[in-house]
Scaffold this motif. Structure first.
Motif, PDB file in Angstrom:
ATOM      1  N   GLN A   1      51.491  43.052  37.490  1.00  0.00           N
ATOM      2  CA  GLN A   1      51.657  44.530  37.443  1.00  0.00           C
ATOM      3  C   GLN A   1      50.530  45.354  36.916  1.00  0.00           C
ATOM      4  O   GLN A   1      49.974  46.109  37.316  1.00  0.00           O
ATOM      5  N   VAL A   2      50.033  44.621  35.724  1.00  0.00           N
ATOM      6  CA  VAL A   2      48.865  45.248  35.281  1.00  0.00           C
ATOM      7  C   VAL A   2      47.647  45.264  36.461  1.00  0.00           C
ATOM      8  O   VAL A   2      47.006  46.149  36.739  1.00  0.00           O
ATOM      9  N   SER A   3      47.413  43.874  37.028  1.00  0.00           N
ATOM     10  CA  SER A   3      46.308  44.010  38.159  1.00  0.00           C
ATOM     11  C   SER A   3      46.722  44.989  39.156  1.00  0.00           C
ATOM     12  O   SER A   3      46.000  45.480  39.963  1.00  0.00           O
ATOM     13  N   THR A   4      48.136  44.953  39.627  1.00  0.00           N
ATOM     14  CA  THR A   4      48.397  45.925  40.675  1.00  0.00           C
ATOM     15  C   THR A   4      47.952  47.331  40.380  1.00  0.00           C
ATOM     16  O   THR A   4      47.487  48.220  41.286  1.00  0.00           O
ATOM     17  N   GLY A   5      48.455  47.820  38.991  1.00  0.00           N
ATOM     18  CA  GLY A   5      47.785  49.182  38.640  1.00  0.00           C
ATOM     19  C   GLY A   5      46.321  49.296  38.638  1.00  0.00           C
ATOM     20  O   GLY A   5      45.922  50.326  39.147  1.00  0.00           O
ATOM     21  N   ILE A   6      45.340  48.275  38.458  1.00  0.00           N
ATOM     22  CA  ILE A   6      44.085  48.670  38.523  1.00  0.00           C
ATOM     23  C   ILE A   6      43.601  48.451  39.755  1.00  0.00           C
ATOM     24  O   ILE A   6      42.835  49.515  40.246  1.00  0.00           O
ATOM     25  N   LEU A   7      44.191  47.755  40.876  1.00  0.00           N
ATOM     26  CA  LEU A   7      43.940  47.813  42.023  1.00  0.00           C
ATOM     27  C   LEU A   7      44.344  48.953  42.793  1.00  0.00           C
ATOM     28  O   LEU A   7      43.623  49.685  43.656  1.00  0.00           O
ATOM     29  N   ASN A   8      45.604  49.397  42.383  1.00  0.00           N
ATOM     30  CA  ASN A   8      46.049  50.712  43.169  1.00  0.00           C
ATOM     31  C   ASN A   8      45.281  51.945  42.546  1.00  0.00           C
ATOM     32  O   ASN A   8      44.928  52.937  43.461  1.00  0.00           O
ATOM     33  N   GLU A   9      44.716  51.957  41.509  1.00  0.00           N
ATOM     34  CA  GLU A   9      43.890  53.105  40.961  1.00  0.00           C
ATOM     35  C   GLU A   9      42.599  53.278  41.797  1.00  0.00           C
ATOM     36  O   GLU A   9      42.151  54.263  42.179  1.00  0.00           O
TER      37      GLU A   9
ATOM     38  N   LEU B   1      43.518  37.671  35.595  1.00  0.00           N
ATOM     39  CA  LEU B   1      45.074  37.972  35.503  1.00  0.00           C
ATOM     40  C   LEU B   1      45.983  37.013  36.366  1.00  0.00           C
ATOM     41  O   LEU B   1      46.898  36.321  36.108  1.00  0.00           O
ATOM     42  N   TYR B   2      45.304  36.802  37.785  1.00  0.00           N
ATOM     43  CA  TYR B   2      46.026  36.049  38.933  1.00  0.00           C
ATOM     44  C   TYR B   2      45.971  34.326  38.159  1.00  0.00           C
ATOM     45  O   TYR B   2      46.714  33.591  38.529  1.00  0.00           O
ATOM     46  N   LEU B   3      44.762  33.977  37.614  1.00  0.00           N
ATOM     47  CA  LEU B   3      44.648  32.756  36.952  1.00  0.00           C
ATOM     48  C   LEU B   3      45.532  32.290  35.999  1.00  0.00           C
ATOM     49  O   LEU B   3      46.132  31.526  35.985  1.00  0.00           O
ATOM     50  N   ALA B   4      45.812  33.424  35.056  1.00  0.00           N
ATOM     51  CA  ALA B   4      46.677  33.223  33.939  1.00  0.00           C
ATOM     52  C   ALA B   4      47.877  33.186  34.419  1.00  0.00           C
ATOM     53  O   ALA B   4      48.808  32.424  34.012  1.00  0.00           O
ATOM     54  N   ASN B   5      48.399  34.094  35.265  1.00  0.00           N
ATOM     55  CA  ASN B   5      49.799  34.245  35.968  1.00  0.00           C
ATOM     56  C   ASN B   5      49.928  32.784  36.619  1.00  0.00           C
ATOM     57  O   ASN B   5      51.027  32.152  36.437  1.00  0.00           O
ATOM     58  N   SER B   6      49.068  32.237  37.401  1.00  0.00           N
ATOM     59  CA  SER B   6      49.301  30.951  38.013  1.00  0.00           C
ATOM     60  C   SER B   6      49.370  29.876  37.004  1.00  0.00           C
ATOM     61  O   SER B   6      50.334  29.099  37.426  1.00  0.00           O
TER      62      SER B   6
ATOM     63  N   LEU C   1      40.001  24.609  47.756  1.00  0.00           N
ATOM     64  CA  LEU C   1      40.565  25.734  48.234  1.00  0.00           C
ATOM     65  C   LEU C   1      41.375  26.700  47.661  1.00  0.00           C
ATOM     66  O   LEU C   1      41.207  27.751  47.750  1.00  0.00           O
ATOM     67  N   PHE C   2      41.974  26.077  46.711  1.00  0.00           N
ATOM     68  CA  PHE C   2      42.889  26.904  45.945  1.00  0.00           C
ATOM     69  C   PHE C   2      41.976  28.051  45.082  1.00  0.00           C
ATOM     70  O   PHE C   2      42.504  29.413  45.263  1.00  0.00           O
ATOM     71  N   PRO C   3      40.993  27.646  44.048  1.00  0.00           N
ATOM     72  CA  PRO C   3      40.337  28.545  43.433  1.00  0.00           C
ATOM     73  C   PRO C   3      39.653  29.690  44.500  1.00  0.00           C
ATOM     74  O   PRO C   3      39.605  30.652  44.190  1.00  0.00           O
ATOM     75  N   VAL C   4      39.069  29.130  45.420  1.00  0.00           N
ATOM     76  CA  VAL C   4      38.403  29.767  46.474  1.00  0.00           C
ATOM     77  C   VAL C   4      39.292  30.934  47.168  1.00  0.00           C
ATOM     78  O   VAL C   4      39.181  32.222  47.011  1.00  0.00           O
ATOM     79  N   SER C   5      40.452  30.698  47.522  1.00  0.00           N
ATOM     80  CA  SER C   5      41.485  31.608  47.974  1.00  0.00           C
ATOM     81  C   SER C   5      42.063  32.372  47.044  1.00  0.00           C
ATOM     82  O   SER C   5      42.259  33.711  47.380  1.00  0.00           O
ATOM     83  N   LEU C   6      42.110  31.946  45.951  1.00  0.00           N
ATOM     84  CA  LEU C   6      42.551  32.807  44.819  1.00  0.00           C
ATOM     85  C   LEU C   6      41.463  33.928  44.548  1.00  0.00           C
ATOM     86  O   LEU C   6      41.793  35.156  44.147  1.00  0.00           O
ATOM     87  N   LEU C   7      40.380  33.393  44.404  1.00  0.00           N
ATOM     88  CA  LEU C   7      39.158  34.347  44.154  1.00  0.00           C
ATOM     89  C   LEU C   7      39.017  35.390  45.362  1.00  0.00           C
ATOM     90  O   LEU C   7      38.657  36.645  45.068  1.00  0.00           O
ATOM     91  N   VAL C   8      39.116  35.032  46.502  1.00  0.00           N
ATOM     92  CA  VAL C   8      39.155  35.940  47.659  1.00  0.00           C
ATOM     93  C   VAL C   8      40.127  36.612  47.690  1.00  0.00           C
ATOM     94  O   VAL C   8      40.061  38.173  47.952  1.00  0.00           O
ATOM     95  N   SER C   9      41.491  36.331  47.297  1.00  0.00           N
ATOM     96  CA  SER C   9      42.622  37.345  47.339  1.00  0.00           C
ATOM     97  C   SER C   9      42.672  38.062  46.092  1.00  0.00           C
ATOM     98  O   SER C   9      42.856  39.163  46.040  1.00  0.00           O
ATOM     99  N   ALA C  10      41.700  37.801  45.054  1.00  0.00           N
ATOM    100  CA  ALA C  10      41.633  38.636  43.920  1.00  0.00           C
ATOM    101  C   ALA C  10      40.867  39.652  44.147  1.00  0.00           C
ATOM    102  O   ALA C  10      40.750  40.736  43.679  1.00  0.00           O
TER     103      ALA C  10
END
Lengths: 280, 334
Positions: A202-210, A261-266, B141-150
């Motif tokens: 949600q934090v990253s969603t908030g930053i992206l939506n801002e 944030l995605y990395l930490a979440n994952s 693939l996984f980190p690359v797609s994670l980076l692209v989708s981030a």
């Protein structure tokens, strides 16, 4: 399977994500109080390339991009945190009640959640923001928070449902504990990791939506954020002029924040669901 | 529950959602003090800057029935909506909102639908393959797609515009077609259109691939642990056969996933259009917001909402058709 090796790899994801995020967080919050520069002050000429005076050049108003970047990151993270907290709070409340109570409560709450999942949040955001002329950081966070809870409600509901028939909850019911007690002591602790994961997203969603709202011209007014930096870069066609220093720093900052944030979440997801790392 | 009943139930549910969404678009601005509608009415009372603006506002008040009670306004609003009457634009007075959207929508749909389909198919293939192979392919693939989708769609769009449109100059950085070109069905014009189409298309596809691949990878890893996969392996079936089973089973949730991610995609495509100055409804929305063209903003929001609801309804019907459990009436769907 090599259990130890797997466990090491998963910690790495969470660790790297957390390190990147906290470095950004500390720099953007520790620097502003000591800064001699005002991010909104127009010092130089329009789109001056990077120099010793302006390490990341100037933007279309002749403002120092580096100062803007640090102050803007602080604003964006602040908005992300407040919006993320609001969304997580609403989403968790609805999700827990729907999932745990079941029956008609679930039917009603789940229908509401599904309806708001289908209506694109950005449209509700636009309709609200258009009606509010001046948007402070707090108002911006509030608007973003109350529109992005449905994802969380859905995820938490699924988890709460799976708890319903657990032994310890049946015991608590037999002991005559109230609904509030059961939810506070028997349900929420088991959902804690999911709630934290939802909050991170949600934090990253908030930053992206801002940033998205800013680029539409509906961002926070009277302040600099990563979104408003991109907004001005876009309006003054910095990409077409070739002034890469106006859009790459804020773009990269948003990407690094959401990536961490995605990395930490994952990483957390892998700790909670051993299946994802192929141990089971 | 038969398939027909399933379709009917879904249809009714979407009708309810439609009413709630359109009602929200009506109510929200009227609930907030200082909203654009009341601002206009107030301006009418205290003298308007110019005579032409006065005419514009008068027709707005008349069209929206702002001199009537709110309930009647709402009934008029719904009636007009069903007749496709979205009012008159402020900025392009006296052009109708419906007419403007009618010209812009084909651009948006021609960009969106192929981009989503191509991105979805490629993303799912990559995700399933990564899950099955694991090892190096997955690790890369996984980190690359994670980076692209981030990387937010708008950042990717600006980067592509700068690198391929400005720095390398391979494609035109913005617009739907060249200023000098005259719209016609000639070969030259088609080439011109396609060269303008490339950058927004590729940037939308790239983002879709990233997010879909991650979802598919997780679904497939889940499927890999099921009994039927272990059994097939024990029987010594070839890899390709097993992957096709996994793919088919992991696919179903991905269709629902696509439906749910429409909402996010809409936001993404609006801003991608703005970055590339593509003549679709996203760019029009951007202009309308800058110019306080309230009727156009509301019209575009309504049209996007309705389009997304239709797309979701269509996907749900497809899903019911593909999932044998729904046909057999075993599945309860909310």
């Amino acid at each position: 399977m090599n259990l130890k090796k797997r466990a090491g790899a998963l910690n790495k994801k969470l660790l790297i994500g957390a390190i990147i995020f906290f470095v950004i967080l500390i720099v953007s919050f520790a620097y502003p109080p000591f800064s001699k520069r005002d991010p909104l002050e127009m010092e130089g000429m329009m789109f001056e390339p990077p120099s010793s005076l302006y390490p990341l050049g100037t933007d279309n108003f002749g403002r120092d991009v580096l100062t803007e970047l640090i102050f803007g990151t602080k604003t964006s993270i602040t908005i992300g945190f407040i919006a993320g907290s609001i969304a997580t709070l609403i989403g968790t409340t609805i999700g827990v009640f729907a999932g745990y109570c079941g029956g008609n409560t679930d039917n009603i709450l789940n229908t509401i959640t599904n309806i708001f999942l289908v209506i694109p949040p950005i449209l509700i955001l636009i309709v609200i923001s258009v009606s509010i002329q001046s948007r402070s950081i707090l108002i911006m966070s509030l608007i973003l928070g109350i529109t992005s809870w449905p994802w969380t409600a859905r995820a938490i509901r699924a988890q709460a449902q799976s708890l319903r028939n657990r032994e310890h909850i049946k015991m608590a019911k037999l002991n005559g504990e109230s609904l509030a007690e059961i939810i506070a002591f028997e349900v929420l602790p088991y959902l804690a990791s999911y709630i934290v994961m939802a909050f991170i997203l949600q934090v990253s969603t908030g930053i992206l939506n801002e940033a998205a709202m800013s680029m539409l011209g509906l961002g926070p007014t009277d302040t600099v954020s990563l979104g408003t930096m991109l907004e001005w870069a876009l309006l003054f066609e910095s990409a077409r002029i070739g002034a890469w220093w106006a859009f790459i720093p804020p773009g990269l900052a948003i990407t690094m924040i959401t990536f961490s944030l995605y990395l930490a979440n994952s990483g957390m997801d892998e700790i909670v669901n051993p299946r994802l790392r192929g141990v089971v | 529950m038969s398939y027909g009943k399933y379709v009917l139930r879904k249809g009714l549910w979407y009708l309810l959602t439609f009413f709630i969404a359109t009602t929200l678009v009506f109510i929200i601005p009227r609930l907030i003090p200082g909203n654009p509608i009341s601002a206009i009415v107030a301006q009418m009372g205290s003298g308007v800057p110019s005579e032409s603006m006065q005419r514009v506002y008068e027709s707005f008040i008349r069209d929206y029935g702002l001199d009537k009670p709110v309930v009647l306004q709402y009934i008029d609003y719904m009636k007009n909506l069903f007749h496709g009457e979205l009012g008159i634009s402020f900025s392009l007075y006296p052009k109708g909102v419906t007419e403007i959207i009618g010209e812009a929508l084909p651009w948006t749909l021609a960009l969106q639908i192929p981009a989503i389909l191509v991105g979805w198919i490629l993303g799912n293939l990559l995700g399933a393959y990564a899950a099955y192979k694991r090892g190096k392919f997955d690790k890369v693939l996984f980190p690359v797609s994670l980076l692209v989708s981030a990387m937010p769609y708008y950042v990717l769009a600006i980067l592509m515009q700068y690198i391929f449109g400005v720095y390398l100059g391979w494609f035109p950085p913005s617009g739907g077609y060249s200023m000098s070109a005259f719209p016609s069905f000639t070969f030259d014009f088609m080439v011109d259109i396609l060269s303008h189409y490339t950058l927004p298309f590729v940037s939308l596809v790239a983002v879709t691939i990233g997010s879909q691949a991650i979802g598919m990878r997780e679904m497939s890893i889940y499927e890999l642990n099921t009994d039927y996969v272990n059994y097939s392996r024990m029987l010594g079936l070839e890899d390709r056969k097993i992957v096709s089973y996994i793919f088919r089973n992991a696919m179903l949730p991905q269709i629902t996933g696509l439906a749910i991610s429409f909402g996010t995609m809409v936001g993404g495509s609006i801003i991608t259009e703005i970055v590339f100055g593509y003549p679709g409804i996203g760019t029009w929305l951007f202009n309308a917001i800058r110019q306080n063209d309230y009727p156009l903003i509301q019209g575009i929001v309504l049209v996007i909402t309705i389009t997304v609801l239709f797309a979701n309804f269509f996907l749900d019907i497809m899903y019911g058709f593909l999932d044998p459990r729904i046909k057999a009436g075993e599945m309860e769907e909310g």
